[in-house]
Structure formats: C-alpha cells, structure tokens
Motif scaffolding. Structure first.
Motif, short mmCIF file in Angstrom:
data_model
loop_
_atom_site.label_atom_id
_atom_site.label_comp_id
_atom_site.label_asym_id
_atom_site.label_seq_id
_atom_site.Cartn_x
_atom_site.Cartn_y
_atom_site.Cartn_z
N ILE A 8 0.83 -1.20 0.00
CA ILE A 8 0.00 0.00 0.00
C ILE A 8 0.87 1.25 0.00
O ILE A 8 0.64 2.18 -0.77
N GLN A 12 0.77 3.87 -3.10
CA GLN A 12 0.34 5.24 -2.86
C GLN A 12 1.41 6.24 -3.27
O GLN A 12 1.12 7.28 -3.84
N LEU A 15 1.48 6.39 -7.05
CA LEU A 15 0.31 7.12 -7.56
C LEU A 15 0.47 8.62 -7.39
O LEU A 15 0.02 9.40 -8.22
N LYS A 68 -2.34 6.27 -15.41
CA LYS A 68 -2.96 6.65 -14.14
C LYS A 68 -4.33 7.29 -14.29
O LYS A 68 -5.08 7.36 -13.34
N LEU A 73 -7.84 3.05 -11.68
CA LEU A 73 -7.31 3.68 -10.48
C LEU A 73 -8.36 3.72 -9.38
O LEU A 73 -8.05 3.60 -8.20
N THR A 74 -9.62 3.88 -9.76
CA THR A 74 -10.70 3.89 -8.79
C THR A 74 -10.78 2.53 -8.11
O THR A 74 -10.91 2.44 -6.88
N LEU A 76 -8.34 0.38 -7.79
CA LEU A 76 -7.15 0.25 -6.97
C LEU A 76 -7.32 1.01 -5.66
O LEU A 76 -7.00 0.50 -4.59
N GLN A 77 -7.85 2.22 -5.73
CA GLN A 77 -8.07 3.01 -4.51
C GLN A 77 -9.08 2.34 -3.60
O GLN A 77 -8.93 2.35 -2.38
N ASN A 78 -10.11 1.71 -4.17
CA ASN A 78 -11.09 0.98 -3.36
C ASN A 78 -10.44 -0.20 -2.65
O ASN A 78 -10.76 -0.48 -1.49
N ILE A 80 -7.29 -0.41 -1.76
CA ILE A 80 -6.46 0.17 -0.69
C ILE A 80 -7.33 0.58 0.49
O ILE A 80 -7.04 0.26 1.65
N ASN A 81 -8.42 1.27 0.22
CA ASN A 81 -9.32 1.72 1.29
C ASN A 81 -9.91 0.55 2.06
O ASN A 81 -9.99 0.59 3.29
#
Length: 105
Positions: A8, A12, A15, A68, A73-74, A76-78, A80-81
C-alpha cells in the motif's frame, strides 16, 4: 484482493508521483529497506497488471505507473481503502474501565 502495508505504501507513493521514482526514494519515503522495496516491486507490478495498469521500470530512473488516468485507479483506490479499513477493524478496543484508567479519569 488484500494488500500488505508495504504494498500500500509503495502504490500510494507511485500514484502520487508525476515522474519516475527510484527505489532509493521509495525506501526513504516509506521507511522500507531498499532490498525489501525491490522484492515488493515484483508483487506491486503483478497487482497493477491485474488492474490493467503498467508499472514501467528504467534502471537509471526508477518506477512509474503508466495509465494513471484510467478508471482502474478507482478500483485500486477501493482495494487500498478496504484493506486499510479491515486492518483498523482488527485493532482490539480496550474495555471502558481500563481506558478510563489509562486516560486518568
């Protein structure tokens, strides 16, 4: 998909970067050893590839995520979250009387 904390941190940082970032810079920014960064980059590359994102690597420059601006990316961010949320939910909470004692009430 569940990510590890080091993965992570590296993702991050990649990104957030607008240019290539070296393993030395990644190690300094994340607190992960350079050897560990190189090992983790193999895993990070596979994770990104599964989301149709390319991790570019140039020996003299370092690493960069290509594409990117894509909708991946959305996703991927989900991931991570969700991973961060699950990690924080595993932290045991103290009983009320003990937390009062620790806080000095």
């Amino acid at each position: 998909m569940q990510l590890k904390k080091n993965e992570i941190k590296i993702i991050q940082l990649l990104l957030a970067s607008d240019n290539y970032i070296s393993s030395y810079e990644i190690a300094n920014s994340t607190g992960i050893s350079r050897r560990r960064v190189r090992d983790e980059m193999k895993i990070v590359k596979d994770i990104l590839a599964s989301l149709h994102l390319n991790l570019l690597s140039k020996t003299s420059k370092g690493y960069y995520i290509e594409g990117k601006s894509s909708q991946n990316l959305t996703e991927l961010q989900n991931i991570i979250n969700n991973t961060e949320r699950e990690d924080s939910s595993l932290i045991p909470s103290l009983p009320d009387e003990r937390s009062s004692y620790i806080l000095g009430d």
